[in-house]
Write an enzyme that holds these catalytic residues in place. Structure first.
Site, short mmCIF file in Angstrom:
data_model
loop_
_atom_site.label_atom_id
_atom_site.label_comp_id
_atom_site.label_asym_id
_atom_site.label_seq_id
_atom_site.Cartn_x
_atom_site.Cartn_y
_atom_site.Cartn_z
N VAL A 1 0.23 -4.42 -4.96
CA VAL A 1 -0.78 -5.12 -4.18
C VAL A 1 -0.08 -6.11 -3.25
CG1 VAL A 1 -2.94 -6.41 -4.23
CG2 VAL A 1 -2.37 -4.89 -6.13
N PRO A 2 0.58 -5.59 -2.19
CA PRO A 2 1.17 -6.50 -1.22
C PRO A 2 0.06 -7.33 -0.57
CG PRO A 2 1.81 -4.21 -0.79
CD PRO A 2 0.77 -4.20 -1.84
N HIS A 3 0.24 -8.62 -0.50
CA HIS A 3 -0.81 -9.48 0.02
C HIS A 3 -0.22 -10.70 0.70
CE1 HIS A 3 0.23 -10.96 -3.98
NE2 HIS A 3 -0.14 -12.16 -3.56
N ALA A 4 -1.00 -11.26 1.61
CA ALA A 4 -0.53 -12.44 2.34
C ALA A 4 -1.69 -13.12 3.05
CB ALA A 4 0.53 -12.04 3.36
N ARG B 1 5.98 -13.05 1.01
CA ARG B 1 5.33 -13.00 -0.30
C ARG B 1 6.13 -12.15 -1.28
NH1 ARG B 1 4.88 -12.32 -4.56
NH2 ARG B 1 3.09 -12.15 -5.94
#
Length: 151
Positions: A64-67, A50
């Site tokens: 906001v690291p997201h996956a 991401r």
């Protein structure tokens, strides 16, 4: 969807240290895997994939690291305050003080957008970022972030 059902008090951490965003992603993956019973390599691979699409540094010291993670049935999150800001290559070039790690099921992309919107609204509330900077413990940080009123 209430943020308090996604980020629990025991999933708030203060004082993580990382020299780069890639090392930060490794550390965040390890913490998320431990908290949520996931495979660390799977989480790291998803977060790195991401991040390569574009920075998750949304500005004002926040990333906001997201996956999406196969098999997850509901969104889960961490709130981390770094001991020293990390360069997440944010859109405003301000180093990241806080990371909100969001993991969700493959069918939960709309959930992610709702959660991100809720986080952004909360961070725009007057006094929240200042109070978060002043928090002395993970419990206090959680309370400040989740509170409807900021002193």
């Amino acid at each position: 969807m209430a943020l308090s059902t996604i980020i629990l008090p025991e999933h708030v951490f203060i004082g993580m240290s990382a020299p780069t965003k890639w090392r930060a992603l490794q550390m965040l993956s390890s913490k998320a895997a431990s908290c949520f019973g996931l495979d660390e390599a799977t989480v790291l691979r998803a977060l790195e994939t991401r991040e390569r699409l574009g920075t998750t540094g949304i500005g004002n010291g926040v990333a906001v690291p997201h996956a999406a993670i196969a098999g997850m049935t509901r969104p889960r999150g961490l709130l981390v305050r770094f001991s020293h800001p990390v360069d997440f290559e944010a859109i405003d070039d301000i180093p990241t003080e806080w990371a909100f790690v969001l993991l969700f099921g493959e069918g939960g992309r709309s959930d992610y957008l709702n959660v991100l919107s809720a986080i952004a609204r909360r961070l725009r509330t007057e006094g929240v970022l200042t109070a978060m900077r002043q928090a002395k413990s993970a419990d206090e940080l959680y309370s400040v972030f989740m509170s409807d009123s900021v002193a």
